[in-house]
Design a protein around this motif. Structure first.
Motif, PDB file in Angstrom:
ATOM      1  N   ALA A 762      30.620  55.864 -28.437  1.00 54.64           N
ATOM      2  CA  ALA A 762      31.035  56.601 -27.240  1.00 54.64           C
ATOM      3  C   ALA A 762      32.409  57.236 -27.454  1.00 54.64           C
ATOM      4  N   SER A 763      32.569  58.452 -26.922  1.00 54.70           N
ATOM      5  CA  SER A 763      33.875  59.099 -27.022  1.00 54.70           C
ATOM      6  C   SER A 763      34.898  58.352 -26.171  1.00 54.70           C
ATOM      7  N   ILE A 764      34.441  57.834 -25.027  1.00 53.73           N
ATOM      8  CA  ILE A 764      35.308  57.019 -24.165  1.00 53.73           C
ATOM      9  C   ILE A 764      34.483  55.849 -23.652  1.00 53.73           C
ATOM     10  N   ASN A 765      34.992  54.631 -23.844  1.00 53.17           N
ATOM     11  CA  ASN A 765      34.375  53.449 -23.252  1.00 53.17           C
ATOM     12  C   ASN A 765      35.032  53.189 -21.907  1.00 53.17           C
ATOM     13  N   LYS A 766      34.229  52.991 -20.875  1.00 63.16           N
ATOM     14  CA  LYS A 766      34.755  52.795 -19.534  1.00 63.16           C
ATOM     15  C   LYS A 766      34.572  51.340 -19.113  1.00 63.16           C
ATOM     16  N   ILE A 767      35.678  50.710 -18.725  1.00 58.59           N
ATOM     17  CA  ILE A 767      35.678  49.306 -18.335  1.00 58.59           C
ATOM     18  C   ILE A 767      35.915  49.232 -16.834  1.00 58.59           C
ATOM     19  N   ASP A 812      44.530  54.191 -19.005  1.00 59.42           N
ATOM     20  CA  ASP A 812      43.997  54.580 -20.304  1.00 59.42           C
ATOM     21  C   ASP A 812      44.446  53.595 -21.376  1.00 59.42           C
ATOM     22  N   MET A 813      43.571  53.372 -22.342  1.00 57.37           N
ATOM     23  CA  MET A 813      43.895  52.466 -23.444  1.00 57.37           C
ATOM     24  C   MET A 813      43.311  53.029 -24.734  1.00 57.37           C
ATOM     25  N   THR A 814      44.051  52.929 -25.816  1.00 59.25           N
ATOM     26  CA  THR A 814      43.551  53.330 -27.131  1.00 59.25           C
ATOM     27  C   THR A 814      43.687  52.162 -28.096  1.00 59.25           C
ATOM     28  N   TYR A 828      39.797  54.559 -30.943  1.00 60.11           N
ATOM     29  CA  TYR A 828      38.810  54.395 -29.882  1.00 60.11           C
ATOM     30  C   TYR A 828      39.522  54.512 -28.532  1.00 60.11           C
ATOM     31  N   SER A 829      38.924  55.256 -27.615  1.00 57.27           N
ATOM     32  CA  SER A 829      39.536  55.496 -26.308  1.00 57.27           C
ATOM     33  C   SER A 829      38.798  54.720 -25.222  1.00 57.27           C
TER      34      SER A 829
END
Length: 990
Positions: A762-767, A812-814, A828-829
């Motif tokens: 995934a380009s962005i993982n959403k938690i 946001d977290m990387t 990873y974003s």
């Protein structure tokens, strides 16, 4: 036991006679029970052997069989209700109600009717009002007795029914003015637990040691990708695709209970067959109950084995088998508990599609190469191993495999090899046209293709082996086809060698010198094959010639009769190119399948002819012609030097321009090496891997992908033959794998809160976390433990890193991973949401727990769906293997393609993709259309992949032309590329 405020605190097992019971201590460590309120009593051992009654994992266990089990509670009944003191209560009636045994639902109040139901398992119960007196201390218990409980794992549900009476205090003033309290006896009040919340459950493992002697370990057949019925319909299809049958024999039972099994299941399993194997027992008849329901109709008896089927695998199933055994018709009953553990997709290595590609005849469905549909599942050194068979027609030459497993292909790498009898024993794969091919016929007696599964990225393995498939090769058909050219009146040598160094043709070598004094050279394609049901396929030679050694301007040497033996006039050529071909002829047939015969020519009527190449092209230099001066250059060069050596995945070093070294990443199994000759007109560049002897032909300035040895060092010898065909020079390239890891991949992310599943693609993982969460602890799990990891710039050293979420709904977290050798890095974003969003239900008849709308990712989620269609508000939508709605994507299901738009709905009509390719989707079903289409009285042609045809098309021996809008030109003349072409009513150029 803790469902009603822990009213029943502990259970005790005692054994003695039916009317006199001796309590004992119990527990895994010999600890005494705490409070005794409910008791299990056993009596009447069927054998004289000693028995140790234990409690294991909260369950009661006996080694040997017993005739009776009694569930009892302390006797509370007050004999004289009038003696109940004021403000006190007393039990006037007391009873133990047995509500179910092994899933058979009982009334509890009607013993006669309940015993009729229990006839199916041979058990009986007595009324739950029997009073038992302890002869030692006079204490009493009251309960119900179960006789002939099945051997194995038994689940028993019960309730305690009591009626109580009490005195209601009444106060009054007597004649002296004092307050006097008296009591009034009230009506009895029933205290019974009528709901499931107040029903208690006891599990009794009955006669474990006895069972071990009578029943062998069970085996299971898992049908993946379809039910058993679908499997039976498809098992003889030679298509290498699911459904498959995976048989696991001797499945390990619970260490404390021989009839308790924990079986891992995947989302792809549709039917599970269990088999019970009895020792030294012949089963005459059997009755099967599954979760209390008769399932005998789904059972089969074969000698000493009973088998049945499970299609709805929940958390557990309880199977009771009542068998009539032996000559004396002895009746025995056994109860088996099956628990299921769902395997995470990332740990699912079961096969969906073998992904076979044939080196030769890949387009020909009559040349078979497929895996059979049954596998045995074992473990070898802790590695899951799947053993099966593979059928291959030798005409395929070699095969490549890129299997599709339950585990995502993006996280997987495959290594293919052949383990055969004879010298060498193991044949590794070779890179041909970008794929790893293996020779499947190296052994004279046996060949076993191994496909080993590794964690990986882009086909490169990044860790230790995960699983292994073993396919024993069975050859289908007696014919074989290998590209082998025989030169009957001339001699072959390596380029630049004299005639005395003669060699035979080898398909691994791509270039040769041909020594002959004649102007004509006779060449034969060895062992040509004519085959097919109608004899409609044949192999032949295609040849091209060039007047220059270095020119690619080739002229085809016609072979109109499709011969496999040619007399080639080489007087005008310095180089010829040969390649094996075969022609596929399709004949016209009538409705009954009979081939039509032309009434005039008396020949079979041909519908179409298609030709396909076999193997690679091979270059042959005509020595007597190539040795003379080239009129375009004046003289031939003797320069055999290299000007440059490059490697696509490593740095090349050299101190003498003869010996070169290359260091490549640890995970690489191949290296793309480019050698460039100083003189572009060199005659030949050949390379040999010293360790294996494999030889390859190279082209100056073009990369070649060399397979690397598993030892970590690969030595390559490169021989350059100059333009003069005489001078040569040898170079050595040593490729070593870096001992450090080059992996910059993240395997997982562990958090102390949050609703998410990490997706590395995934380009962005959403938690998603609850609104009240203000801090989130994060622990990344890299694929390689030695890689360097940072979270929002903070170095991760093994302890979770805290992310501050306070004051923001989105944070946001990387996470950045740098490989151990520093050659690669990946970021990873993540987006962390604090939300209390409600989960909406799409349809009134849909399970709220399974289906909800994810308002962060803006998609529907249905946890009960796995790569299948569902409906939302009356429209079809598709869920992926994570149960999430697919949007803006092509999908393929049941061999049909669809495109889902930004709302997740099927697209219909014309669709143009990026790159300008156009497709047509059925207006009603949304299916991708192929072949000829008449749309608004205009003809279009959609290829096998659905792409709309533009420009020229040669089909069935006829030319057609299509405009840039895809419309076929008909009944007109058209000016195309400076020429005028005429087209008939049917669109055929004439």
């Amino acid at each position: 036991m803790n469902k009603i405020g822990k009213r029943f605190v502990a259970l005790v097992i005692v054994f003695a006679s039916i009317m006199s019971f001796l309590p004992i201590q119990f527990g895994l460590n010999g600890q005494a029970a705490k409070a005794i309120t409910t008791q299990i009593k056993v009596s009447g051992k069927a054998t004289e052997a000693g028995d140790n009654i234990t409690i294991t994992d909260g369950e009661y266990c006996t080694k040997e069989p017993y005739n009776n089990f009694t569930i009892a509670v302390d006797y509370k009944i007050v004999d004289d209700i009038h003696n109940i003191e004021i403000k006190d209560t007393g039990v006037t009636e007391q009873e133990v109600l047995i509500k179910s045994i092994d899933g058979i639902k009982l009334d509890g109040n009607d013993v006669i009717n309940d015993n009729k139901k229990l006839e199916a398992i041979g058990a009986t119960i007595s009324p739950g009002t029997t009073v038992y007196t302890n002869t030692q201390d006079g204490s009493k218990t009251i309960g119900a007795t179960i006789a002939k409980l099945p051997y194995g794992v038994n689940k028993i549900e019960y309730q305690i029914r009591e009626k109580t009476r009490f005195n209601k205090p009444i106060t009054s003033i007597d004649s002296n003015g004092k307050t006097v309290t008296t009591g009034e006896l009230q009506d009895p009040v029933e205290n019974i637990a009528p709901s499931s919340e107040t029903t208690e459950e006891i599990v009794i493992q009955h006669a474990n040691q006895f069972v071990q002697g009578n029943i062998d370990v069970m085996s299971f057949d898992a049908y993946t990708g379809g039910t058993m019925a679908v499997y039976d319909t498809n098992k003889d299809l030679k298509d290498s695709k699911a459904p498959f049958l995976f048989t696991t024999e001797n499945v390990t039972a619970d260490k404390n209970c021989p009839l308790k099994y924990n079986y891992p299941v995947t989302n792809a399993i549709r039917t599970l067959r269990y088999s019970m194997h009895f020792n030294n027992i012949t089963v005459n008849e059997a009755t099967i109950l599954k979760n209390g329901k008769d399932d005998t109709g789904n059972m089969a008896v074969n000698g000493n084995t009973i088998s049945g089927y499970l299609t709805n695998m929940g958390s557990s199933d309880l199977i009771v088998a009542k068998i009539i055994e032996g000559k004396n018709n002895v009746v025995s009953t056994y109860a088996i508990q099956l628990k299921y553990t769902t395997i995470n997709t990332n740990d699912d290595y079961t096969l969906r599609d073998a992904g076979i590609t044939k080196l030769n005849y890949n387009e020909d469905s009559d040349v078979k190469a497929y895996v059979d549909k049954e596998f045995k599942v074992t473990s070898e050194g802790g590695v899951p191993t799947y053993t099966g068979t593979m059928s291959i027609n030798k005409m395929a030459g070699m095969i490549s495999m890129e299997p599709k497993l339950g585990k995502p292909a993006s996280d997987t790498a495959f290594i293919i090899s052949n383990h055969y009898d004879g010298s060498g024993g193991v044949a590794d794969s070779k890179i041909i046209n970008g794929k790893s091919y293996v020779d499947f016929a190296k052994g004279s007696i046996s060949n076993e293709i191994w496909v080993e599964v590794y964690p990986g990225k882009d086909g490169n393995k990044t860790g230790n082996i995960l699983a292994r498939y073993k396919f024993l090769v069975r050859f289908e058909g007696a014919q074989s086809s290998t590209v082998n050219f025989n030169f009957t009146d001339s001699t072959l040598t390596q380029p630049g060698r004299s005639k005395t160094d003669a060699i035979l043709f080898n398909s691994d070598r791509r270039s040769y010198d041909v020594h002959s004094d004649s102007e004509s050279i006779n060449v034969e394609l060895d062992k040509p094959v004519t085959y097919g049901i109608d004899g409609n396929r044949r192999e032949y030679i295609k040849a091209w010639g060039s007047a220059s050694v270095n020119s690619d301007n080739l002229t085809e040497i016609l072979n109109s009769d499709k011969k496999n033996i040619l007399a080639l006039d080489v007087s005008a050529y310095k180089k010829i190119i040969l390649q094996g071909y075969y022609e596929d002829i399709v004949y016209q047939k009538d409705a009954s399948g009979v081939i039509l015969i032309d009434p005039i020519s008396k020949e079979k009527v041909i519908k179409s002819k298609t030709e396909y190449p076999i193997g690679e092209k091979y270059a042959f230099y005509i020595v007597k012609n190539a040795g003379t001066p080239d009129p375009t250059t004046g003289t031939t060069s003797s320069d055999a030097s290299l000007s440059n050596v490059k490697a696509g995945n490593g740095t090349v070093k050299s101190t003498d321009n003869i010996n070169y070294t290359v260091k490549v990443p640890k995970i690489d199994t191949s290296s793309g090496i480019t050698v460039t000759a100083t003189n572009s007109k060199v005659k030949d560049i050949s390379a040999t891997i010293v360790e294996t002897g494999d030889e390859y032909g190279l082209t100056s300035g073009e990369s070649f992908d060399f397979p690397l040895n598993t030892s970590g060092t690969t030595n390559i010898k490169v021989v350059v033959t100059a333009e003069d065909g005489i001078t040569s020079k040898t170079y050595y390239i040593t490729v070593t794998n870096d001992t450090r890891s080059a992996s910059a991949l993240l395997k997982n992310v562990v958090t102390d809160n949050g609703d998410f599943t990490f997706d590395p693609e995934a380009s962005i993982n959403k938690i998603r976390v609850d609104q009240v969460i203000k801090k989130l602890k994060v622990a990344p799990v890299p694929t390689d433990s030695k890689s360097k990891v940072t979270v929002n710039g903070t170095k991760f050293s093994g302890s979770p890193i805290t992310i501050d979420l306070a004051g923001s709904q989105q944070t946001d977290m990387t996470i950045t991973v740098v490989s151990e050798d520093g050659s690669d890095s990946k970021t990873y974003s993540f987006e962390i949401y604090r939300t209390d969003a409600a989960l909406d239900n799409p349809d009134d008849n849909t399970n709220q727990d399974d289906v909800f709308y994810d308002d962060i990712d803006n998609c529907w989620v249905d946890t009960s769906k796995y790569e299948e269609w569902g409906k939302v508000k009356g429209k079809d939508i598709y869920f992926n293997n994570k149960g999430r709605q697919v949007k803006e994507q092509w999908i393929n299901t049941k061999n049909t393609w669809y495109y889902l738009n930004s709302n997740g709905y099927k697209t219909s009509g014309w669709r143009k993709d990026i790159g300008g390719k156009s497709y047509y989707l059925d207006p009603t079903t949304g299916e991708l259309k192929t072949g000829w289409m008449n749309i608004n009285n205009k003809m279009y042609y959609l290829g096998l992949n659905g792409v709309m045809q533009k420009g020229w098309l040669y089909l069935n021996g006829k030319w057609h032309y299509f405009t840039p809008e895809g419309e076929m030109v008909t009944n007109q003349s058209m000016f195309i590329n400076d020429k005028v072409y005429n087209f008939g009513q049917d669109g055929v150029m004439y």
